[in-house]
Scaffold this motif. Structure first.
Motif, PDB file in Angstrom:
ATOM      1  N   VAL A 167     -15.427   7.619  -0.542  1.00 40.16           N
ATOM      2  CA  VAL A 167     -14.365   7.115  -1.562  1.00 40.16           C
ATOM      3  C   VAL A 167     -14.656   7.292  -3.038  1.00 40.16           C
ATOM      4  CG1 VAL A 167     -12.958   5.859   0.384  1.00 40.16           C
ATOM      5  CG2 VAL A 167     -14.628   4.646  -1.419  1.00 40.16           C
TER       6      VAL A 167
ATOM      7  N   LEU B  76      -7.044   6.185  10.160  1.00 41.05           N
ATOM      8  CA  LEU B  76      -8.277   6.974   9.064  1.00 41.05           C
ATOM      9  C   LEU B  76      -7.465   7.578   8.136  1.00 41.05           C
ATOM     10  CD1 LEU B  76     -11.173   8.106  11.471  1.00 41.05           C
ATOM     11  CD2 LEU B  76     -11.092   5.972  10.040  1.00 41.05           C
TER      12      LEU B  76
ATOM     13  N   THR C 107     -20.286  15.803  10.539  1.00 38.81           N
ATOM     14  CA  THR C 107     -20.238  14.392  10.830  1.00 38.81           C
ATOM     15  C   THR C 107     -21.408  13.550  10.540  1.00 38.81           C
ATOM     16  OG1 THR C 107     -21.567  15.176  12.812  1.00 38.81           O
ATOM     17  CG2 THR C 107     -19.097  14.816  13.166  1.00 38.81           C
TER      18      THR C 107
ATOM     19  N   LEU D  36       0.995  -1.098   0.141  1.00 37.48           N
ATOM     20  CA  LEU D  36       0.011  -0.215  -0.070  1.00 37.48           C
ATOM     21  C   LEU D  36       0.963   1.172  -0.057  1.00 37.48           C
ATOM     22  CD1 LEU D  36      -2.817  -0.994   2.573  1.00 37.48           C
ATOM     23  CD2 LEU D  36      -3.110  -0.771   0.127  1.00 37.48           C
TER      24      LEU D  36
ATOM     25  N   THR E 180     -19.139   8.483  12.827  1.00 34.48           N
ATOM     26  CA  THR E 180     -20.306   9.200  13.231  1.00 34.48           C
ATOM     27  C   THR E 180     -21.008   9.316  11.688  1.00 34.48           C
ATOM     28  OG1 THR E 180     -18.808  11.303  12.404  1.00 34.48           O
ATOM     29  CG2 THR E 180     -19.419  10.852  14.778  1.00 34.48           C
ATOM     30  N   MET E 181     -20.644   8.885  10.596  1.00 31.88           N
ATOM     31  CA  MET E 181     -21.146   8.718   9.256  1.00 31.88           C
ATOM     32  C   MET E 181     -22.093   7.461   9.177  1.00 31.88           C
ATOM     33  SD  MET E 181     -18.431  10.330   6.712  1.00 31.88           S
ATOM     34  CE  MET E 181     -17.983  11.771   6.847  1.00 31.88           C
TER      35      MET E 181
ATOM     36  N   ARG F 163     -16.863  -0.343   0.912  1.00 25.97           N
ATOM     37  CA  ARG F 163     -16.292   0.872   0.552  1.00 25.97           C
ATOM     38  C   ARG F 163     -15.193   0.517  -0.470  1.00 25.97           C
ATOM     39  NH1 ARG F 163     -13.277   3.406   5.622  1.00 25.97           N
ATOM     40  NH2 ARG F 163     -12.026   1.602   5.294  1.00 25.97           N
ATOM     41  N   ALA F 164     -14.231  -0.683  -0.259  1.00 27.19           N
ATOM     42  CA  ALA F 164     -13.251  -0.819  -1.138  1.00 27.19           C
ATOM     43  C   ALA F 164     -13.912  -1.442  -2.329  1.00 27.19           C
ATOM     44  CB  ALA F 164     -12.462  -1.987  -0.378  1.00 27.19           C
TER      45      ALA F 164
ATOM     46  N   PHE G  46      -8.899  -2.928   5.318  1.00 27.02           N
ATOM     47  CA  PHE G  46      -7.928  -3.284   6.342  1.00 27.02           C
ATOM     48  C   PHE G  46      -8.356  -4.252   7.317  1.00 27.02           C
ATOM     49  CE2 PHE G  46      -7.692   1.023   4.617  1.00 27.02           C
ATOM     50  CZ  PHE G  46      -5.981   1.207   4.462  1.00 27.02           C
TER      51      PHE G  46
ATOM     52  N   LEU H  73       2.615   2.392   2.500  1.00 23.77           N
ATOM     53  CA  LEU H  73       2.318   2.959   3.892  1.00 23.77           C
ATOM     54  C   LEU H  73       3.618   3.075   4.660  1.00 23.77           C
ATOM     55  CD1 LEU H  73      -1.369   1.897   4.938  1.00 23.77           C
ATOM     56  CD2 LEU H  73      -0.528   3.765   3.888  1.00 23.77           C
TER      57      LEU H  73
ATOM     58  N   ALA I 196      -7.219  -0.409  -3.862  1.00 19.04           N
ATOM     59  CA  ALA I 196      -8.137  -0.275  -2.757  1.00 19.04           C
ATOM     60  C   ALA I 196      -7.642  -1.090  -1.727  1.00 19.04           C
ATOM     61  CB  ALA I 196      -9.732  -0.606  -3.279  1.00 19.04           C
ATOM     62  N   ALA I 197      -8.275  -1.214  -0.440  1.00 16.23           N
ATOM     63  CA  ALA I 197      -7.786  -2.171   0.750  1.00 16.23           C
ATOM     64  C   ALA I 197      -8.982  -2.363   1.564  1.00 16.23           C
ATOM     65  CB  ALA I 197      -6.478  -1.319   1.298  1.00 16.23           C
TER      66      ALA I 197
ATOM     67  N   GLU J 291      -8.561  -3.707  10.296  1.00 13.86           N
ATOM     68  CA  GLU J 291      -9.537  -2.922  11.136  1.00 13.86           C
ATOM     69  C   GLU J 291     -10.355  -2.380  10.076  1.00 13.86           C
ATOM     70  OE1 GLU J 291      -6.277  -1.447  10.695  1.00 13.86           O
ATOM     71  OE2 GLU J 291      -5.210  -2.705  12.087  1.00 13.86           O
TER      72      GLU J 291
ATOM     73  N   ARG K 230      -5.364   8.196   2.470  1.00 13.01           N
ATOM     74  CA  ARG K 230      -4.214   8.244   1.643  1.00 13.01           C
ATOM     75  C   ARG K 230      -4.414   7.157   0.528  1.00 13.01           C
ATOM     76  NH1 ARG K 230       1.748   7.435   4.068  1.00 13.01           N
ATOM     77  NH2 ARG K 230       2.629   6.984   2.136  1.00 13.01           N
ATOM     78  N   VAL K 231      -4.686   5.961   1.221  1.00 14.55           N
ATOM     79  CA  VAL K 231      -4.742   4.422   0.301  1.00 14.55           C
ATOM     80  C   VAL K 231      -6.033   4.833  -0.912  1.00 14.55           C
ATOM     81  CG1 VAL K 231      -5.520   2.220   0.150  1.00 14.55           C
ATOM     82  CG2 VAL K 231      -3.889   2.815   1.785  1.00 14.55           C
ATOM     83  N   PHE K 232      -7.047   5.511  -0.425  1.00 12.05           N
ATOM     84  CA  PHE K 232      -8.376   5.550  -1.105  1.00 12.05           C
ATOM     85  C   PHE K 232      -8.200   6.947  -2.075  1.00 12.05           C
ATOM     86  CE2 PHE K 232     -10.360   2.407   1.640  1.00 12.05           C
ATOM     87  CZ  PHE K 232     -10.694   1.555   0.518  1.00 12.05           C
TER      88      PHE K 232
ATOM     89  N   ARG L 257     -11.724   0.608  10.058  1.00 11.75           N
ATOM     90  CA  ARG L 257     -11.354   1.998   9.556  1.00 11.75           C
ATOM     91  C   ARG L 257     -12.228   2.906   9.103  1.00 11.75           C
ATOM     92  NH1 ARG L 257      -4.992   2.059   8.203  1.00 11.75           N
ATOM     93  NH2 ARG L 257      -4.339   0.391   9.558  1.00 11.75           N
ATOM     94  N   LEU L 258     -13.836   2.844   9.553  1.00 10.97           N
ATOM     95  CA  LEU L 258     -14.809   3.678   8.989  1.00 10.97           C
ATOM     96  C   LEU L 258     -14.776   5.149   9.898  1.00 10.97           C
ATOM     97  CD1 LEU L 258     -17.244   0.771   9.102  1.00 10.97           C
ATOM     98  CD2 LEU L 258     -16.357   1.547   7.147  1.00 10.97           C
ATOM     99  N   ILE L 259     -15.494   5.920   9.213  1.00  4.49           N
ATOM    100  CA  ILE L 259     -15.845   7.155  10.040  1.00  4.49           C
ATOM    101  C   ILE L 259     -17.028   7.008  10.641  1.00  4.49           C
ATOM    102  CG2 ILE L 259     -16.093   9.674   9.771  1.00  4.49           C
ATOM    103  CD1 ILE L 259     -13.479   9.272   8.324  1.00  4.49           C
TER     104      ILE L 259
ATOM    105  N   ILE M 284      -8.435   9.935  -1.264  1.00  3.07           N
ATOM    106  CA  ILE M 284      -9.427  11.094  -1.011  1.00  3.07           C
ATOM    107  C   ILE M 284      -8.703  12.269  -1.258  1.00  3.07           C
ATOM    108  CG2 ILE M 284     -10.973  12.023   0.580  1.00  3.07           C
ATOM    109  CD1 ILE M 284     -11.092   8.957   1.805  1.00  3.07           C
TER     110      ILE M 284
END
Lengths: 198, 263
Positions: A90, B146, B247, A50, A80-81, A131-132, A72, A52, A69-70, A74, B151-153, A76-78, B155
């Protein structure tokens, strides 16, 4: 896209060598599955692919100019959304209708407006996977993407993953041989990919 | 407002009664004016146009100083989070601004600038380090996983700032604003009291002091408290709206779509 060729990759964290002189080829247009025990360097390899982290030595060829795309380890979502917003983050041009259809295909119904923090582990995993899958990609890396899914849901999710990744390059990292079989993946086991691990 | 501040009405009334009894016990208005006399005097002052002009004069300058400091503080925090050299350059400057007494700034500023701009500069200087420090701490505390995901996607930076960093940094920023808002008013009015720009609240306070006009002094002090509270509530309300917007990206859009489908 071309095959992804990894040659002589070495990576250490302090005194711990995680990858040593590791080489493999990920064929273009197919699914490759890496199986290894915990701490075997799978996630390190994914982070190297990736971009990173940087390798101590060795090269990775075939990633130039391709979209990655990945999924992960985890989610790794936001938090509150809601799921739709997380997926749209994305891929902003994706219509709500399309996202709802994809969500429905993996059994995510009736939760489109809920913040992901209120969803169960399995639901969140499917949002992370969608998402990916729904982003624009040429190479998809998935680190234990199906963990926490019951057998029926797993069937649905793998069906959707295979549909979205048809003739595309996928690297799947998992502990579960059954998942690799269901994804029709070429299996690469740890002894074949790692020369030694100190 | 009482509810949001965590104040109980009965406790406020209790203190007003204590104040009233104390002023009755002292018996001299010049030493301690009563709350009733303060409110009466405030009502008298409010009937004059000059009262509202003084409020507008001071409010506009303090608000300008606050806005400029907020904008620069956020910009410097973003740059500092990206470039450690900028963080190194900013650190001693921010520490110096924080530790120098506000009175020293006011006196030096009076030598350099006209007293009309004094409250803009002083509120700017008081707000800048607070907003900078809090925003920078928020950015540095943002979830690295996050950030890697963004970075990967691939955005775009603007969307990352809005939707990845925004919700994580805003609580820090809001805390900074809450601290800075009160301080900007205290320091801004203090600067006006020393610099006495014509037509400002500070000038009126200074006049009240010179003429030992205690009812005026109390009435103007009450005015400052009320205006600064309204200013603070207004800014925090705007921040609350922004936080909700960031949010819940797409939530309303999604709900509309779902409703349409249901119909």
């Amino acid at each position: 896209m071309n095959d992804i060729v990894i040659t002589g990759l070495t990576k250490s964290f302090g005194n711990k060598q995680v990858l040593k002189d590791f080489s493999m080829t990920i064929p273009a247009g197919g699914t490759t599955c890496i199986m290894a025990p915990s701490g075997g360097g799978k996630t390190t390899l994914m982070n190297l692919l990736l971009g990173l982290i940087s390798a101590d030595s060795g090269t990775i060829q075939g990633l130039e100019g391709i979209r990655i795309a990945a999924v992960f380890q985890e989610d790794r979502l936001i938090e509150t959304m809601n799921p739709v917003s997380n997926i749209r983050l994305v891929h902003p041009r994706l219509s709500t209708q399309t996202i709802l259809e994809r969500m429905s295909a993996v059994g995510l119904n009736g939760c489109a407006g809920q913040p992901v923090s209120e969803l169960s582990g399995g639901m969140r995993r499917r949002v992370a996977l969608l998402r990916a899958l729904e982003s624009k990609w040429d190479f998809l890396l998935m680190d234990e993407p199906f963990k926490g899914l019951d057998p029926d849901t797993l069937q649905l999710v793998i069906q959707e993953t295979r549909r979205a990744s048809h003739h595309k390059t996928v690297l799947l990292i998992t502990h579960d041989l059954k998942e690799a079989d269901m994804m029709h993946a070429n299996l690469v086991r740890l002894p074949e990919i790692q020369a030694s691990n100190t | 407002m009482l509810k949001k501040s965590g104040l109980k009405l009965w406790a406020v009334l209790l203190w007003l009664i204590v104040w009233q009894l104390a002023s009755m016990a002292v018996g001299k208005e010049i030493l301690l004016v009563s709350p009733i006399r303060t409110i009466t005097r405030l009502a008298e002052l409010a009937s004059a146009l000059s009262f509202w002009k003084a409020i507008l004069y001071t409010l506009s300058r303090i608000a300008l100083g606050f806005t400029l400091a907020t904008a620069l503080g956020v910009l410097l925090a973003i740059l500092s989070s990206r470039f450690s050299s900028i963080r190194d350059i900013c650190a001693p400057a921010m520490l110096t601004i924080k530790t120098i007494p506000v009175a020293s700034f006011i006196i030096v500023a009076l030598i350099w600038f006209s007293s009309k701009k004094l409250s803009i500069l002083i509120s700017f200087l008081m707000v800048l380090p607070i907003i900078y420090t809090n925003t920078l701490n928020g950015i540095l505390a943002a979830d690295p996983q996050l950030i890697e995901m963004a970075r990967v996607f691939r955005i775009p930076v603007f969307r990352q700032i809005l939707y990845v960093y925004g919700p994580q940094v805003l609580p820090y920023f809001r805390t900074g604003c809450t601290l800075a808002l009160g301080l900007s008013w205290k320091s801004g009015v203090a600067a006006e009291v020393i610099g006495m720009p014509v037509g400002s609240i500070g000038e009126r306070l200074q006049q009240a002091k010179v003429y030992l006009d205690t009812p005026d002094l109390f009435a103007w002090t009450l005015t400052i408290i009320l205006v600064s509270l309204l200013f603070e509530r207004g800014i925090l309300f705007l921040l609350h709206c922004l936080e909700r917007r960031l949010t819940h990206i797409g939530s309303s859009e999604c709900s509309t779509q779902l409703t349409r489908e249901a119909v």
